[in-house]
Motif scaffolding. Sequence first.
Motif, PDB file in Angstrom:
ATOM      1  N   GLU A 472      88.384 -23.721  20.415  1.00  0.00           N
ATOM      2  CA  GLU A 472      87.841 -23.203  21.676  1.00  0.00           C
ATOM      3  C   GLU A 472      87.406 -21.750  21.517  1.00  0.00           C
ATOM      4  O   GLU A 472      86.325 -21.353  21.977  1.00  0.00           O
ATOM      5  CB  GLU A 472      88.896 -23.314  22.785  1.00  0.00           C
ATOM      6  N   LEU A 473      88.244 -20.941  20.867  1.00  0.00           N
ATOM      7  CA  LEU A 473      87.925 -19.527  20.696  1.00  0.00           C
ATOM      8  C   LEU A 473      86.695 -19.343  19.812  1.00  0.00           C
ATOM      9  O   LEU A 473      85.813 -18.515  20.116  1.00  0.00           O
ATOM     10  CB  LEU A 473      89.128 -18.797  20.093  1.00  0.00           C
ATOM     11  N   GLU A 474      86.599 -20.117  18.740  1.00  0.00           N
ATOM     12  CA  GLU A 474      85.447 -20.000  17.840  1.00  0.00           C
ATOM     13  C   GLU A 474      84.145 -20.342  18.569  1.00  0.00           C
ATOM     14  O   GLU A 474      83.127 -19.651  18.414  1.00  0.00           O
ATOM     15  CB  GLU A 474      85.627 -20.926  16.634  1.00  0.00           C
ATOM     16  N   CYS A 475      84.166 -21.408  19.352  1.00  0.00           N
ATOM     17  CA  CYS A 475      82.956 -21.805  20.092  1.00  0.00           C
ATOM     18  C   CYS A 475      82.553 -20.724  21.094  1.00  0.00           C
ATOM     19  O   CYS A 475      81.359 -20.381  21.218  1.00  0.00           O
ATOM     20  CB  CYS A 475      83.192 -23.135  20.801  1.00  0.00           C
ATOM     21  N   TYR A 476      83.521 -20.189  21.836  1.00  0.00           N
ATOM     22  CA  TYR A 476      83.205 -19.182  22.860  1.00  0.00           C
ATOM     23  C   TYR A 476      82.663 -17.910  22.212  1.00  0.00           C
ATOM     24  O   TYR A 476      81.694 -17.312  22.702  1.00  0.00           O
ATOM     25  CB  TYR A 476      84.449 -18.866  23.690  1.00  0.00           C
ATOM     26  N   GLN A 477      83.278 -17.487  21.118  1.00  0.00           N
ATOM     27  CA  GLN A 477      82.807 -16.279  20.434  1.00  0.00           C
ATOM     28  C   GLN A 477      81.416 -16.487  19.840  1.00  0.00           C
ATOM     29  O   GLN A 477      80.583 -15.577  19.841  1.00  0.00           O
ATOM     30  CB  GLN A 477      83.808 -15.883  19.340  1.00  0.00           C
ATOM     31  N   GLU A 478      81.146 -17.691  19.340  1.00  0.00           N
ATOM     32  CA  GLU A 478      79.821 -17.988  18.802  1.00  0.00           C
ATOM     33  C   GLU A 478      78.765 -17.952  19.903  1.00  0.00           C
ATOM     34  O   GLU A 478      77.660 -17.413  19.711  1.00  0.00           O
ATOM     35  CB  GLU A 478      79.831 -19.359  18.114  1.00  0.00           C
ATOM     36  N   LEU A 479      79.057 -18.516  21.064  1.00  0.00           N
ATOM     37  CA  LEU A 479      78.120 -18.471  22.190  1.00  0.00           C
ATOM     38  C   LEU A 479      77.853 -17.021  22.599  1.00  0.00           C
ATOM     39  O   LEU A 479      76.697 -16.637  22.840  1.00  0.00           O
ATOM     40  CB  LEU A 479      78.679 -19.265  23.377  1.00  0.00           C
ATOM     41  N   SER A 480      78.903 -16.215  22.671  1.00  0.00           N
ATOM     42  CA  SER A 480      78.739 -14.807  23.051  1.00  0.00           C
ATOM     43  C   SER A 480      77.863 -14.074  22.035  1.00  0.00           C
ATOM     44  O   SER A 480      77.001 -13.259  22.405  1.00  0.00           O
ATOM     45  CB  SER A 480      80.108 -14.127  23.156  1.00  0.00           C
ATOM     46  N   ARG A 481      78.055 -14.354  20.743  1.00  0.00           N
ATOM     47  CA  ARG A 481      77.245 -13.701  19.716  1.00  0.00           C
ATOM     48  C   ARG A 481      75.779 -14.094  19.837  1.00  0.00           C
ATOM     49  O   ARG A 481      74.874 -13.238  19.737  1.00  0.00           O
ATOM     50  CB  ARG A 481      77.767 -14.089  18.320  1.00  0.00           C
ATOM     51  N   LEU A 482      75.521 -15.386  20.071  1.00  0.00           N
ATOM     52  CA  LEU A 482      74.134 -15.833  20.209  1.00  0.00           C
ATOM     53  C   LEU A 482      73.457 -15.175  21.410  1.00  0.00           C
ATOM     54  O   LEU A 482      72.264 -14.829  21.352  1.00  0.00           O
ATOM     55  CB  LEU A 482      74.093 -17.360  20.349  1.00  0.00           C
ATOM     56  N   LEU A 483      74.197 -15.007  22.493  1.00  0.00           N
ATOM     57  CA  LEU A 483      73.632 -14.341  23.673  1.00  0.00           C
ATOM     58  C   LEU A 483      73.285 -12.888  23.356  1.00  0.00           C
ATOM     59  O   LEU A 483      72.227 -12.389  23.768  1.00  0.00           O
ATOM     60  CB  LEU A 483      74.630 -14.394  24.833  1.00  0.00           C
ATOM     61  N   ALA A 512      80.288 -26.903  29.032  1.00  0.00           N
ATOM     62  CA  ALA A 512      79.489 -26.105  28.097  1.00  0.00           C
ATOM     63  C   ALA A 512      78.536 -26.990  27.304  1.00  0.00           C
ATOM     64  O   ALA A 512      77.356 -26.648  27.107  1.00  0.00           O
ATOM     65  CB  ALA A 512      80.416 -25.343  27.160  1.00  0.00           C
ATOM     66  N   ALA A 513      79.021 -28.132  26.839  1.00  0.00           N
ATOM     67  CA  ALA A 513      78.178 -29.047  26.061  1.00  0.00           C
ATOM     68  C   ALA A 513      76.998 -29.536  26.894  1.00  0.00           C
ATOM     69  O   ALA A 513      75.855 -29.597  26.409  1.00  0.00           O
ATOM     70  CB  ALA A 513      79.013 -30.226  25.567  1.00  0.00           C
ATOM     71  N   ALA A 514      77.251 -29.881  28.151  1.00  0.00           N
ATOM     72  CA  ALA A 514      76.171 -30.374  29.018  1.00  0.00           C
ATOM     73  C   ALA A 514      75.147 -29.275  29.283  1.00  0.00           C
ATOM     74  O   ALA A 514      73.936 -29.524  29.259  1.00  0.00           O
ATOM     75  CB  ALA A 514      76.763 -30.884  30.328  1.00  0.00           C
ATOM     76  N   SER A 515      75.616 -28.053  29.528  1.00  0.00           N
ATOM     77  CA  SER A 515      74.694 -26.943  29.814  1.00  0.00           C
ATOM     78  C   SER A 515      73.867 -26.593  28.583  1.00  0.00           C
ATOM     79  O   SER A 515      72.658 -26.342  28.681  1.00  0.00           O
ATOM     80  CB  SER A 515      75.486 -25.718  30.280  1.00  0.00           C
ATOM     81  N   LEU A 516      74.512 -26.568  27.407  1.00  0.00           N
ATOM     82  CA  LEU A 516      73.766 -26.293  26.175  1.00  0.00           C
ATOM     83  C   LEU A 516      72.747 -27.391  25.887  1.00  0.00           C
ATOM     84  O   LEU A 516      71.630 -27.117  25.426  1.00  0.00           O
ATOM     85  CB  LEU A 516      74.744 -26.165  25.008  1.00  0.00           C
ATOM     86  N   GLY A 517      73.112 -28.624  26.171  1.00  0.00           N
ATOM     87  CA  GLY A 517      72.190 -29.733  25.946  1.00  0.00           C
ATOM     88  C   GLY A 517      70.919 -29.591  26.766  1.00  0.00           C
ATOM     89  O   GLY A 517      69.830 -29.975  26.318  1.00  0.00           O
ATOM     90  N   ARG A 518      71.042 -29.023  27.963  1.00  0.00           N
ATOM     91  CA  ARG A 518      69.857 -28.817  28.805  1.00  0.00           C
ATOM     92  C   ARG A 518      69.073 -27.572  28.379  1.00  0.00           C
ATOM     93  O   ARG A 518      67.867 -27.483  28.618  1.00  0.00           O
ATOM     94  CB  ARG A 518      70.276 -28.696  30.272  1.00  0.00           C
ATOM     95  N   PHE A 519      69.768 -26.606  27.775  1.00  0.00           N
ATOM     96  CA  PHE A 519      69.126 -25.323  27.475  1.00  0.00           C
ATOM     97  C   PHE A 519      68.437 -25.314  26.111  1.00  0.00           C
ATOM     98  O   PHE A 519      67.370 -24.718  25.945  1.00  0.00           O
ATOM     99  CB  PHE A 519      70.181 -24.209  27.524  1.00  0.00           C
ATOM    100  N   VAL A 520      69.053 -25.946  25.131  1.00  0.00           N
ATOM    101  CA  VAL A 520      68.542 -25.864  23.758  1.00  0.00           C
ATOM    102  C   VAL A 520      67.180 -26.539  23.641  1.00  0.00           C
ATOM    103  O   VAL A 520      66.968 -27.641  24.156  1.00  0.00           O
ATOM    104  CB  VAL A 520      69.548 -26.511  22.777  1.00  0.00           C
ATOM    105  N   ASP A 521      66.249 -25.850  22.968  1.00  0.00           N
ATOM    106  CA  ASP A 521      64.949 -26.450  22.676  1.00  0.00           C
ATOM    107  C   ASP A 521      64.550 -26.082  21.251  1.00  0.00           C
ATOM    108  O   ASP A 521      65.170 -25.214  20.616  1.00  0.00           O
ATOM    109  CB  ASP A 521      63.896 -26.011  23.694  1.00  0.00           C
ATOM    110  N   PRO A 522      63.518 -26.703  20.708  1.00  0.00           N
ATOM    111  CA  PRO A 522      63.148 -26.478  19.290  1.00  0.00           C
ATOM    112  C   PRO A 522      62.781 -25.035  18.964  1.00  0.00           C
ATOM    113  O   PRO A 522      62.818 -24.636  17.783  1.00  0.00           O
ATOM    114  CB  PRO A 522      61.945 -27.413  19.094  1.00  0.00           C
ATOM    115  N   ASP A 523      62.407 -24.238  19.971  1.00  0.00           N
ATOM    116  CA  ASP A 523      61.998 -22.858  19.696  1.00  0.00           C
ATOM    117  C   ASP A 523      63.178 -21.946  19.401  1.00  0.00           C
ATOM    118  O   ASP A 523      62.999 -20.835  18.891  1.00  0.00           O
ATOM    119  CB  ASP A 523      61.213 -22.300  20.887  1.00  0.00           C
ATOM    120  N   LEU A 524      64.398 -22.383  19.763  1.00  0.00           N
ATOM    121  CA  LEU A 524      65.580 -21.570  19.526  1.00  0.00           C
ATOM    122  C   LEU A 524      66.091 -21.793  18.108  1.00  0.00           C
ATOM    123  O   LEU A 524      65.863 -22.856  17.511  1.00  0.00           O
ATOM    124  CB  LEU A 524      66.676 -21.930  20.536  1.00  0.00           C
ATOM    125  N   PRO A 525      66.820 -20.810  17.560  1.00  0.00           N
ATOM    126  CA  PRO A 525      67.394 -21.000  16.219  1.00  0.00           C
ATOM    127  C   PRO A 525      68.293 -22.231  16.167  1.00  0.00           C
ATOM    128  O   PRO A 525      68.869 -22.658  17.179  1.00  0.00           O
ATOM    129  CB  PRO A 525      68.196 -19.707  16.009  1.00  0.00           C
TER     130      PRO A 525
END
Length: 753
Positions: A472-483, A512-525
């Motif tokens: 959980e901590l790794e995922c949250y920190q990774e999301l924060s870094r990407l932002l 989080a998984a559902a929100s990322l699924g809607r947000f992620v598109d091919p233009d993002l890393p």
Amino acid sequence: MNEDTNWDELSSDDWLTAIEDRLFDKNLHPLEIAQKALRQCPDDSSVLEFAAFAALVEDQPDLALRYLKKLEKFFYPSPGVLACKAIALAQLGKWPLAQALLEKLRVTDRFFSSYFPRGVDRRWSQKWVHAIERWQPKVTDHHRLRVANAPPKKKPAHIPDSAALAAESREPAISPLPHYAAKIPIRFTLPDSDALGFWDEHEIGSAEDFILRLDLSQASLFQTFDDLLCLPCLRGVDHYWYQVETARKVLKQFRGRVLLADEVGLGKTIEAGMILKEYLLRGMAERVLILTPASLVGQWREELETKFGIDFMTSQDALLRRDAAAFWARPRIIASIATARRELHAEHLLQRQFDLIIVDEAHHLKNRSSKNWKFVDALQRRFLLLLSATPVQNSLIELYNLLTLLKPGIFKTEKEFRSIYVTPGNPRLPANRERLQELMRDVMVRNTRALVDVHLPPRRASTLIVEPSTEELECYQELSRLLRDLPEDQRAHHSLALHHLLEAAGSSARAAAASLGRFVDPDLPAEWAELSAKYSRLTLSTKGDALLSLLERNPSEKKLVFVRFRETLHMLGDLLSGRGIPFASFEGTLGAAEKDRAIQRFREEVAVLLSTESGGEGRNLQFCNTMINFDLPWNPQQIEQRIGRIHRIGQTREVFVFNLAVKHTVEEHILRILDEKIHMFALVVGEIQSILGEMEEERSFANLVFAAWVAQTEESRRGAFDRLGDQLAVARQDYEAAKALDDEIFGEEFEVT
């Protein structure tokens, strides 16, 4: 009901049943139960009516009439109320009034009993009906001489065992007046053929048209505002006498232009809603504009829709961005004042004529040179309601500016106002206080807790910071870094979506998984898609385990669990089902009947209600006194609104609030500064908006939180949150000072009576 009954947990329907079961026999003391019910439900019309019958059964007609008087003050009297009143008057010996009421009902004793609660002894009610029907007025000696030769009166039938009844009914009757044949010429004139042809040329209309005409004719009977049409139309509103009197006074005396300055938590929004609904029902207002801080737009829309049945467009609707002209042309609009005053939008609004404008948090209009004041002053309106618990914050000139909007010329010029009403050298101290208050009484109402005797039980809050799992901590920190790695312009462009992502991650891995699924598109890393996959694989929830521990501490106690995201709601449902914990679910997608069933199950069958933000709005949830914030909105007002679902007028038990947050998340920082800097969970519901008001003039609290979190270094993030906390502390001090100043200036001089 037995000796083990927990009276504090009864609903109004339960109380009615308890009273009804005892009405048959006064030795069962129905009045004692009715008085307990009134302490729990003081303004419930059915409880008041049953209490009046209980008082009659126990031979206390004076008390019955007091209950009925309070009921009739706020509700149109039903036949049952009139029937009860007739017997009460008869018990007091006021036979003519009792008889007049009985004639008004125009029923026989056979049907009269149908107006009574089922528990009332029918033989008892029939005796009183017979006594009222057969009563004749006393005859003076002069009348006795005139009727000396009249045939003797028959002995009356048996009536209730009362000396007073017997004495009243033994008096001889007055001779009837003589009858004369009418000699009035009567002539019938039929309409000419042209008049009859009207119906052939014009459509008479449908049944719906007839009903509308009937409603209009009934409404036209209300020539004054003594009887409010809006009261029967309110849905789940616990309105109180001072709110009804305030609405009536604004409509009758102030003619729809007033500053509503009730203390925080006394229901200014309810008062404004009642006034609005009354104007709509009477056809006196159609074009309505409500201006609020941006953070309150959604709350106003929800309250007006659920409690008053009034639909509004809001400045959050997509139509505003697609077609501004079409949006502002709508008849009923709720908008943030910051949006409405923009030049693009103001040009549309300034061309319109509004029937009613409502401005919430009106102290933002305190400065006559501000954009807010100039904008509202330029709007064309017939009625104007200004709402503020602290209308004066620094100087009496702020009061001058507000009241000038309501009644231009009330104080003539600012220079003259200063010279007459402001103490030289101290702009906070009024001179000629009595004269100033006399003028303000024409445009201001301010109800205080001292008047309405509102006392809520204590509230205790506890925050549980949960240690996250490694994943959980790794995922949250990774999301924060990407932002933080996103370019600033891209963060600004996607600000709402990024807020949503981070809030979802603080709620649950599934959200989080559902929100990322809607947000992620091919233009993002590619890292974004990888993170979405990681969140999808997370199945454990340390915060979920903490919730289970809380629920199992006292399994029989009712607990309301709030979440922001449907995915989190469903995840918790799976978690509770797996542990064998019964629960009910409440979310916005449910139909009306399903929502009612969920609340009913929570009240009667299960100890846990899982609910989204809309849970319980407009519903009586005071039978629950424990609330758990499984996740935390970034807007403190939404946290406050959650608390207000159970910590409100009518709650009799101590309230417990538990906040869950995962360590090293945004929510942990929010809870720390809200608790340490302003002691938020000790505030009266409603005060947080007054505290945040000045801070949010340019940027919302949520935006300030997001900006602090995406700062590039740990040190800069810590500094940003510390500065935000200091801002909150200063805002709290300013609010307390303004509240003390308003108490000093206004006191209790502007309350309704």
